[in-house]
Design a protein around this motif. Structure first.
Motif, PDB file in Angstrom:
ATOM      1  N   ARG A 123       0.825  -1.207   0.000  1.00 48.52           N
ATOM      2  CA  ARG A 123       0.000   0.000   0.000  1.00 48.52           C
ATOM      3  C   ARG A 123       0.867   1.269   0.000  1.00 48.52           C
ATOM      4  O   ARG A 123       0.524   2.266  -0.643  1.00 48.52           O
ATOM      5  CB  ARG A 123      -0.943  -0.005   1.213  1.00 48.52           C
ATOM      6  CG  ARG A 123      -2.060  -1.041   1.122  1.00 48.52           C
ATOM      7  CD  ARG A 123      -3.082  -0.864   2.213  1.00 48.52           C
ATOM      8  NE  ARG A 123      -2.539  -1.138   3.537  1.00 48.52           N
ATOM      9  CZ  ARG A 123      -2.485  -2.355   4.084  1.00 48.52           C
ATOM     10  NH1 ARG A 123      -2.930  -3.405   3.401  1.00 48.52           N
ATOM     11  NH2 ARG A 123      -2.005  -2.510   5.297  1.00 48.52           N
ATOM     12  N   VAL A 267     -16.915  -6.166   5.963  1.00 45.12           N
ATOM     13  CA  VAL A 267     -15.667  -6.058   6.727  1.00 45.12           C
ATOM     14  C   VAL A 267     -15.699  -4.717   7.454  1.00 45.12           C
ATOM     15  O   VAL A 267     -15.776  -3.674   6.802  1.00 45.12           O
ATOM     16  CB  VAL A 267     -14.430  -6.141   5.807  1.00 45.12           C
ATOM     17  CG1 VAL A 267     -13.148  -6.033   6.628  1.00 45.12           C
ATOM     18  CG2 VAL A 267     -14.447  -7.431   4.997  1.00 45.12           C
ATOM     19  N   GLU A 269     -15.116  -1.179   9.084  1.00 42.87           N
ATOM     20  CA  GLU A 269     -14.172  -0.116   8.737  1.00 42.87           C
ATOM     21  C   GLU A 269     -13.000  -0.095   9.708  1.00 42.87           C
ATOM     22  O   GLU A 269     -11.861   0.170   9.313  1.00 42.87           O
ATOM     23  CB  GLU A 269     -14.892   1.238   8.732  1.00 42.87           C
ATOM     24  CG  GLU A 269     -14.110   2.358   8.080  1.00 42.87           C
ATOM     25  CD  GLU A 269     -13.044   2.958   8.993  1.00 42.87           C
ATOM     26  OE1 GLU A 269     -12.036   3.466   8.454  1.00 42.87           O
ATOM     27  OE2 GLU A 269     -13.228   2.940  10.232  1.00 42.87           O
ATOM     28  N   ARG A 272     -10.549  -2.571   8.505  1.00 47.30           N
ATOM     29  CA  ARG A 272      -9.913  -2.125   7.270  1.00 47.30           C
ATOM     30  C   ARG A 272      -8.910  -1.001   7.519  1.00 47.30           C
ATOM     31  O   ARG A 272      -7.961  -0.821   6.762  1.00 47.30           O
ATOM     32  CB  ARG A 272     -10.974  -1.670   6.263  1.00 47.30           C
ATOM     33  CG  ARG A 272     -11.814  -2.810   5.704  1.00 47.30           C
ATOM     34  CD  ARG A 272     -12.783  -2.350   4.629  1.00 47.30           C
ATOM     35  NE  ARG A 272     -13.998  -1.776   5.186  1.00 47.30           N
ATOM     36  CZ  ARG A 272     -14.379  -0.526   5.023  1.00 47.30           C
ATOM     37  NH1 ARG A 272     -13.622   0.308   4.319  1.00 47.30           N
ATOM     38  NH2 ARG A 272     -15.500  -0.085   5.551  1.00 47.30           N
ATOM     39  N   ASP A 275      -3.406  -0.986   9.871  1.00 53.70           N
ATOM     40  CA  ASP A 275      -2.308  -1.269   8.953  1.00 53.70           C
ATOM     41  C   ASP A 275      -1.605  -2.579   9.279  1.00 53.70           C
ATOM     42  O   ASP A 275      -0.817  -3.073   8.468  1.00 53.70           O
ATOM     43  CB  ASP A 275      -1.297  -0.119   8.985  1.00 53.70           C
ATOM     44  CG  ASP A 275      -0.721   0.164   7.602  1.00 53.70           C
ATOM     45  OD1 ASP A 275      -1.432  -0.105   6.605  1.00 53.70           O
ATOM     46  OD2 ASP A 275       0.420   0.640   7.513  1.00 53.70           O
ATOM     47  N   LEU A 279      -5.811  -8.389   4.663  1.00 52.15           N
ATOM     48  CA  LEU A 279      -7.180  -8.788   4.365  1.00 52.15           C
ATOM     49  C   LEU A 279      -7.277  -9.312   2.939  1.00 52.15           C
ATOM     50  O   LEU A 279      -6.877  -8.640   1.997  1.00 52.15           O
ATOM     51  CB  LEU A 279      -8.119  -7.581   4.520  1.00 52.15           C
ATOM     52  CG  LEU A 279      -8.048  -6.822   5.847  1.00 52.15           C
ATOM     53  CD1 LEU A 279      -8.876  -5.548   5.773  1.00 52.15           C
ATOM     54  CD2 LEU A 279      -8.524  -7.701   6.990  1.00 52.15           C
TER      55      LEU A 279
END
Length: 315
Positions: A123, A267, A269, A272, A275, A279
């Motif tokens: 990411r 899922v 928040e 999500r 870090d 997932l």
């Protein structure tokens, strides 16, 4: 037999379904069947080929029933009320064996990604913020030689254990509801509370049953080591998702790798946003060869039943 197939399958499987059942109905679509849709299907078809998420339980069995077999595309069948089906004379089958290696591979994918912070790193690169290598950037945990605790030493648990031990030299401990005298590799059976306390990585590989619902909750997570990672490739409701989020937010454990979720596909928040969590969208069996094999196995169960034989994988 009049057959309904609830989801789109691979081209090879759909071709064989059409050859064996020329009048088969393909519902397709990504959304799973609701209980109301399942009730209508059970009343209108002789056979159903269903898969993960299709709600063949509860009110689905309340009305008239024409169906005599529900063939599940997958090994886990907690979305089917097998007891209710049996009470109404409906055979339920699944597809064990075909999913073992692929699911074990995903477990190792998640274990490595979580330990080495691969998801966060990927990411970071995509964000455009990376300015180059530094000695302290994205420090994770070494995997080789560590201790893995596997909860459930069935087919998939054993395949994971073999990969961990022979591939990465990991020490294997496991918890199982029954005694395993010959695990097939160097491994030690321990109580769950001990496994949680001594493992660097905890991998969940038990089926979803009323007995395993929230098997891993706040108390269990509190037993894990601060540097430990939790990996779940089984079913989402085996882990209390709210308790896991709280443990991760409080740095009680170092990270988690999840291929399944408690209210899938939802899922939270809060999950999500973390870090330290990797997932995946339930990729456990997402390989063409595996999905073909699962479909052919489900079809073999259906054709055996149609021909008056005992399906090879009745549950």
């Amino acid at each position: 037999m009049k057959l309904m197939v609830t989801r789109a399958l691979t081209p090879a499987v759909e071709a064989r379904v059409c050859a064996e059942f020329p009048d088969a109905t393909f519902r397709n679509g990504a959304a799973p069947m609701t209980e109301a849709e399942a009730a209508a299907a059970l009343a209108s078809y002789d056979a159903l080929l269903v898969t993960l998420g299709d709600q063949v339980r509860g009110a689905a069995f309340a009305g008239p029933l024409r169906a005599k077999i529900v063939a599940n595309f997958g090994v886990g069948y907690n979305h089917i009320d097998a007891a209710a089906a049996k009470a109404h004379g409906i055979t339920v089958t699944n597809t064990p064996g075909a999913v073992t290696d692929a699911t074990a591979d995903i477990a190792l994918t998640l274990l490595l990604m979580s330990a080495r912070r691969a998801g966060a790193g990927e990411r970071f690169v995509r964000s455009g913020a990376w300015t180059g290598w530094t000695p302290t950037q994205f420090l994770g945990h070494h995997v080789s030689g560590k201790r893995v605790g596997i909860v459930g030493l069935g087919r998939i648990g054993t395949a994971i254990a073999r990969r961990c031990h022979y591939g990465f030299g990991m020490e294997v401990v496991f918890h199982n509801r029954s005694t395993v005298t010959e695990p097939g590799l160097p491994a030690r059976q321990v109580p769950l509370h001990e496994l949680l306390a001594i493992s660097d990585f905890v991998v969940i590989a038990v089926p979803a049953t009323p007995q395993t619902h929230h098997l891993i909750g706040a108390a269990e997570l509190a037993r894990m080591q601060l540097h430990a990672h939790l990996i779940n490739i089984a079913r989402g409701d085996i882990v209390d998702e709210a308790a896991l989020i709280a443990a991760l937010q409080a740095d009680q454990i170092a990270g988690a790798g999840l291929d399944v979720f408690e209210r899938e596909p939802f899922v939270p928040e809060a999950l999500r946003a973390l870090d330290c969590v990797t997932l995946l969208p339930h990729l456990g069996t997402a390989a063409l060869e595996v999905r073909d094999a699962m479909g052919f196995m489900a079809l073999a169960n259906l054709t055996a039943f149609r021909d008056g034989k005992v399906p090879p994988n009745a549950v």
